[in-house]
Design an enzyme around this catalytic site. Structure first.
Site, short mmCIF file in Angstrom:
data_model
loop_
_atom_site.label_atom_id
_atom_site.label_comp_id
_atom_site.label_asym_id
_atom_site.label_seq_id
_atom_site.Cartn_x
_atom_site.Cartn_y
_atom_site.Cartn_z
CE LYS A 282 -4.17 -1.69 2.32
NZ LYS A 282 -5.04 -1.55 3.51
CD GLU A 368 -19.50 -6.12 6.64
OE1 GLU A 368 -18.81 -5.18 6.21
OE2 GLU A 368 -19.50 -7.26 6.12
NE ARG A 396 -21.48 -6.53 2.32
CZ ARG A 396 -20.31 -6.98 1.91
NH1 ARG A 396 -19.22 -6.75 2.62
NH2 ARG A 396 -20.19 -7.67 0.80
#
Length: 631
Positions: A282, A368, A396
């Protein structure tokens, strides 16, 4: 974009242009593309670290595969700025995430190269598998590629898709973009998963049963021990994904075009499900982002030469910060409290909580559904879980919310951040539906604080209940109402009158103007108060959608000629609908105007502008009331 600054990049208008480039030119192009991403995001704000990390991978994919005929599905979509730049949207990057501009995520209506709209994680393998099987059904020799990060691989949906794909013969390529660890066989989350697998109960039970049987035959027991040790040594990511039915390749360096391009070219000719494991970093190529990829995940505007500079000026606390402080203060008073987040520690305000109460902090990853049922399990044993989750992400876990929490009436508090419109992230992240989808569930309650002080107080009210409660609050700062330091609560299920109209106080209407009452749910209370001064309306701060303060609704209906409901959520099934249902149940008939979000998805842009476009700023609210009742 000047030709001198980006001489190769300015020649790329579609991926076909870069397919004609040499390997050497592609390496130069990657440097230019990375610099252009950095320059663009510094001017508009947006996701940065993830995009800097996928430059070479994006170039290699569009160079090797015949896009858009071959389909690329990006998971989440944070990392698709290089993809957008290379697919004809280079000169529109200055409009990124702005009203009328290009989206920060892939959007099918924006480009034929955006094959699948995303924003939530872990959907790419399922979608790409569907595309691969559609191609097979139609006799088309196209490829479907899913690019998914190691974080998104923690979600159950990703593994459901892998499990299904392994027994099909579609030409599917799954690329795991692992940006967590350096290159080595035990990489990042996969290594942790395998360690947990080998230490799990099933493995332990099977091993013990085997030992009990083989202990009767010592030579076989010794052989079994050796086989066990060898098997552990062979369990690497290749074994895991090959057991799913994939041909595993990697890991390889995701920043090395000399590795990426030949590997992808070889995979392109292979049939059936393929799995390529690439490792990236990243923020690659920008030292500040490499050193702190979290800070540069989604920065606002900044000077690339200086980096992100934190303002020294005091600012109003955000609702997220109010929640974070409330959580810490409540945890200090109650040892039963635990905090749960599905991989959103920073976004949900749990950084300080993790530092102060590390043994009571649970980050379950991008999962989730698991987060909600995990909380239910804790609540069954007398623990007091607080689930910090974005409104759009609780969608979700809707089945778990109903089946595992509400049906069992468990005392779980859901802190719903990013309720209402969220601005630049657009429709995929807008919390437009929580009121409607929560208030129809038995045993569930929902509070809608109007400001920072009420947010803290209503969180305490929710925590005091013995059943599940959601507290919804928006992104960003409120109006600057300082929260109280104590943990005082507001009355459960009760609203208040914030402003009484003069006509209502007199008990009569001395003019032809109808007596108007505005019932505000949440932060729209404050523009409602502004409007009320202009039209002499009563304003009720309702505070609770469920239980609705029916007594207050009846009182207002009896003393006013018309009612106006106001919410930053969908009108269909929302708080206004609850008011109308209460009036109908009481046999009361009077005109009601419902103001809220329309039955459409709201695009990205500045939140204030978006609210104004929906008529939910003070001017728009007043205009709607005048047109309906005062014309």
């Amino acid at each position: 974009m000047t030709t001198n600054a980006y001489p190769l990049l300015q020649k790329v208008n579609t991926p076909s242009d870069l397919r004609a480039m040499s390997r050497g030119d592609l390496k130069v192009l990657s440097d230019e593309l990375r610099a252009y991403v950095l320059d663009s995001v510094s001017k508009t704000g947006g996701h940065l670290s993830s995009n800097l990390g996928t430059v070479e991978l994006t170039i290699a994919l569009h160079h090797v595969f015949n896009t858009p005929y071959d389909r690329i599905v990006w998971d989440v979509g944070h990392q698709t700025y290089p993809h957008k730049i290379l697919t004809g949207r280079r000169d529109r990057m200055s409009t990124l995430r702005q009203l009328g501009g290009i989206s920060g995520f892939p959007l099918r209506s924006e480009s034929e190269y955006d094959t699948f709209g995303v924003g939530h994680s872990s959907t790419s393998i399922s979608a790409a598998l569907g595309m691969a099987m559609a191609a097979k059904r139609k006799g088309e020799n196209r490829r479907a590629i899913a690019v998914i990060g190691d974080g998104a691989m923690t979600a159950g949906m990703a593994f459901e898709a892998l499990n299904n794909a392994g027994v099909m013969d579609g030409n599917l390529l799954v690329i795991l973009n692992d940006n967590d660890m350096s290159i080595s066989p035990p990489v990042g989350a996969l290594n942790r998963y395998l360690a947990q697998l080998m230490s799990g109960q099933f493995y332990a039970v099977a091993r013990n049963v085997g030992k009990n049987v083989l202990s009767k035959v010592p030579p076989l027991l010794e052989l079994a021990k050796r086989l066990e040790q060898s098997a552990k040594g062979m369990v690497v990511p290749a074994t895991l994904f090959e057991n799913f039915g994939f041909n595993y390749i990697g890991p390889i360096d995701g920043h090395d075009l000399d590795s990426l391009i030949p590997t992808l070219e070889n995979i392109r000719s292979l049939e059936g499900p393929q799995f390529l494991h690439v490792v990236t970093k990243k923020g690659h190529g920008y030292k500040l982002a490499e050193a702190d990829p979290i800070a540069y995940h989604g920065p606002g505007k900044f000077d690339p030469a200086v980096g992100i500079v934190k303002s020294s000026a005091p600012s109003k606390p955000t609702f997220t910060q109010v929640f974070g402080k409330w959580l810490c203060d409540t945890a200090a008073q109650d040892q039963r409290l635990v905090g749960i987040t599905p991989a959103m520690r920073e976004g949900s305000g749990l950084v300080e909580f993790e530092k102060r109460f590390p043994d009571r902090y649970y980050d379950v990853g991008i999962a989730e559904q698991h987060a909600v049922t995990f909380a239910a399990g804790l609540a069954c044993e007398g623990v007091k879980p607080v689930v910090a989750i974005y409104s759009t992400f609780l969608q979700r876990a809707y089945d778990q919310l109903i089946h595992d929490v509400a049906l069992q009436n468990l005392p779980v508090v859901f802190a719903l951040d990013r309720a209402g419109l969220v601005g630049a992230d657009g429709a995929t992240h807008a919390g437009a539906y929580d009121i409607a989808y929560v208030r129809c569930i038995p045993n569930m309650s929902m509070a809608t604080p109007a400001d920072e002080r009420e947010c803290r107080q209503l969180l305490t009210s929710a925590y005091e209940q013995d059943h599940p409660v959601c507290v919804r609050y928006p992104r960003g700062a409120g109006v600057g109402v300082e929260p109280l330091d104590d943990l005082s609560a507001l009355p459960f299920g009760k609203g208040e009158i914030r402003r009484q109209s003069q006509a209502a106080r007199q008990g009569e209407n001395g003019s032809t103007q109808p007596r108007i009452a505005i019932l505000a749910f949440g932060t729209l209370l404050y523009p409602a108060l502004q409007v009320a001064e202009h039209i002499d309306a009563t304003v009720a701060n309702m505070r609770w959608v469920k239980p609705l303060d029916v007594e207050l609704v009846r009182e207002l209906a009896a003393s006013h000629d018309v009612l106006v409901t106001l919410e930053e959520g969908c009108i269909a099934g929302g708080a206004g609908a609850a008011v109308s249902e209460a009036l109908s149940a009481a046999g009361l008939t009077l005109p009601v105007l419902h103001l809220g979000l329309p039955d459409q998805f709201i695009e990205h842009g500045d939140p204030a502008k978006l609210l104004a476009l929906q008529g939910l700023d003070a001017a728009g609210i007043e205009r709607s009331i005048r047109e309906r009742f005062l014309a």
